[in-house]
Enzyme design. Structure first.
Site, mmCIF file in Angstrom:
data_model
loop_
_atom_site.group_PDB
_atom_site.id
_atom_site.type_symbol
_atom_site.label_atom_id
_atom_site.label_comp_id
_atom_site.label_asym_id
_atom_site.label_seq_id
_atom_site.Cartn_x
_atom_site.Cartn_y
_atom_site.Cartn_z
ATOM 1 N N HIS A 63 5.030 4.228 11.999
ATOM 2 C CA HIS A 63 3.937 5.065 12.537
ATOM 3 C C HIS A 63 4.452 6.046 13.595
ATOM 4 C CE1 HIS A 63 0.306 2.359 11.288
ATOM 5 N NE2 HIS A 63 1.290 2.329 10.423
ATOM 6 N N HIS A 95 0.850 -1.196 0.000
ATOM 7 C CA HIS A 95 0.000 0.000 0.000
ATOM 8 C C HIS A 95 0.881 1.238 0.000
ATOM 9 C CE1 HIS A 95 0.542 1.127 4.322
ATOM 10 N NE2 HIS A 95 0.698 -0.169 4.488
ATOM 11 N N GLU A 108 -4.881 1.568 3.170
ATOM 12 C CA GLU A 108 -4.659 0.481 4.136
ATOM 13 C C GLU A 108 -4.696 0.997 5.556
ATOM 14 O OE1 GLU A 108 -2.484 -2.328 6.751
ATOM 15 O OE2 GLU A 108 -1.992 -0.260 6.332
ATOM 16 N N GLU A 109 -4.109 2.164 5.756
ATOM 17 C CA GLU A 109 -3.974 2.688 7.121
ATOM 18 C C GLU A 109 -5.320 3.104 7.722
ATOM 19 O OE1 GLU A 109 -1.409 2.230 8.666
ATOM 20 O OE2 GLU A 109 0.319 2.262 7.328
ATOM 21 N N ASP A 168 -0.377 4.441 0.730
ATOM 22 C CA ASP A 168 -0.792 5.508 1.656
ATOM 23 C C ASP A 168 0.037 5.393 2.931
ATOM 24 O OD1 ASP A 168 -2.212 3.034 2.239
ATOM 25 O OD2 ASP A 168 -3.356 4.165 3.730
HETATM 26 ZN ZN LIG Z 1 1.361 -0.898 6.362
#
Ligand SMILES: [Zn+2]
Length: 455
Positions: free
Chosen positions: A430, A78, A148-149, A80
């Site tokens: 993150h 992904h 995805e996030e 994003d």
């Molecule tokens: Zn991821």
């Protein structure tokens, strides 16, 4: 400098930040990213079929031209990323969207989650095409999600639906997931590659208690906050039952070989589970492997010190183990709170994923490529067995990825990053100072190339 490194750096400069509220997304950046892929991977553009699903998910199909084809394979990622929290901006050593390259690292949000995989796969594909390689015996699909996030419902879910409509079934799917770890698990004798074969479910519920309210000078016996507190306390004191799932059993057994001290216990986990489960339950990381957990995360009720609130409510996040469902967890909550009146609402339901078969031929392909690409000495140069391959450990993922959306088109879904991460770097995912060591990114590409050639 390698072109691939520059490409990842450029990809990190594009601010593809997803948001649950589609109106808050800067879609121009997503357009930019798609253009970036088109203009940087010319061999892919000229050779592969390309589709765009739901405006922003690119799918590339590398067709096998020979007859007698086998089922296709799907490689996903992904593009994003999660936002950079304003309060943490000052703690970044490099600008989070600078894509800066220094002696050792490529910096930026998305460097290890998950533009490294998207760009890594594109680099691998592009250079294999340039070298004249062709798919051996099957079509190979590449698909990239863009949300995805924030749940993957617009990207991965739609891609999976499009595949289902076309009746495509995949031999296996590879997504982000576990990586190669060493210092993250205490007592490991050597590094191991964690391959996610299942994901826990993650549902949110709200529990609400009501009472007459009134002035705090003459409280009744059943205040809303009092009842809610008893409920929370009952749940924390009475967790869901423990169970050794096949995923946990395989994980413990595979770990046993790599954990000198726990070897005897873990290799006999099926027999010893009843004896040691009490001990396992005391360690939160292991407890999460053997039961559905219920964690209260938000609480609300009352807005003045001298008024009894009419309602009090709390939100809990349920992480569901294979074999349990959200409804079963709710039944459990009701059972341990008999006699107290309250209401339960489901806010979000995400049941546990299927468990991917590890005896599939495709799992062995993955294992073989990991074994040939990652030696212990690559990670620990002075290790006594530096020429041996890293260990392989199937595991249960606590979080969810796009991959769970693909069970309608595949039952062998594996989640693995061909990347060694120590605790410190893992913590930047993150978080602050997300970055990837240059040579480890190049290794990812060489892993993907080896894998693609083998399938
Ligand atoms: Zn991821």
């Amino acid at each position: 400098m390698e072109n691939a490194v520059k490409n990842l750096s450029d990809a990190l400069k594009i601010k593809t930040v997803s948001n649950r509220d589609a109106k808050k997304v800067d879609w121009k950046e997503f357009d930019r990213f798609l253009k970036f892929l088109d203009s940087n991977y010319k061999n892919v553009s000229s050779t592969c079929e390309k589709r765009i699903i739901n405006k922003y998910s690119p799918v590339y199909i590398w067709r096998c031209k020979r007859g007698n084809k086998k089922k296709p394979v799907l490689l996903i990622g992904h593009y994003d990323v999660v936002p950079v929290e304003e309060s943490t901006e000052g703690a970044w050593l490099k600008e989070p969207f600078s894509g800066e390259i220094d002696d050792n690292f490529i910096w930026g949000r998305g460097a290890i989650d998950d533009k490294n995989a998207v760009i890594g796969l594109m680099e691998a594909l592009d250079s294999l095409i340039a070298a004249g390689v062709e798919p051996n015996e099957r079509d190979i699909y590449f698909a990239f999600g863009f949300d995805e996030e924030v749940g993957g419902t617009m990207g991965a879910k739609e891609i999976a639906r499009a595949f289902e409509l076309e009746k495509i079934e995949f031999e296996f799917v590879l997504d982000e997931g576990g990586c190669i770890v060493y210092d993250m698990l205490e007592g490991l004798g050597n590094p191991v590659a964690l391959i996610g074969i299942a994901e826990k479910g993650s549902s949110n519920i709200r529990i609400t208690c009501e009472s007459a309210g009134g002035h705090s000078s003459m409280p009744g016996r059943n205040t809303a906050i009092g009842k809610l507190s008893r409920i929370i306390n009952n749940i924390e004191k009475n967790p869901m039952p423990d169970r050794l799932t096949i995923t946990a059993e395989e994980m413990f057994k595979a770990l046993a070989v790599n954990l000198p001290k726990q070897k005897r216990i873990f290799s006999n986990i099926d027999k010893l589970f009843p004896v040691i489960k009490g001990k396992l339950s005391k360690i939160s990381a292991l407890n999460a492997l053997i039961r559905t957990t219920i964690a209260f995360t938000q609480i609300e009720g009352g807005d003045a010190p001298n008024i009894l609130p009419k309602r009090a409510s709390a939100i809990a996040n349920l992480r569901l183990l294979q074999g349990d469902t959200t409804d079963q967890a709710i039944e459990h909550i009701k059972r341990v709170n008999r006699g107290i009146d309250f209401k339960i609402e489901k806010l979000l339901v995400e049941e546990p994923s299927e468990i991917s078969d590890m005896n599939e031929k495709s799992f062995n392909i993955l294992k073989d490529v990991i074994a040939s690409e990652f030696r212990i000495g690559d990670i620990l140069p002075s290790h006594e067995y530096k020429n041996r391959s890293v260990g392989i450990v199937p595991y249960l993922m606590m979080g969810s990825t796009d991959s769970r959306k693909y069970y309608n088109v595949c039952h062998a879904i594996y989640r693995f990053y061909p990347l060694y991460l120590e605790k410190e770097l893992y913590g930047t995912m993150h978080g602050v100072n997300e970055r990837i060591p240059v040579e480890r990114f190049l290794k990812m590409i060489s892993f993907y190339k080896a894998l693609i050639k083998k399938i």
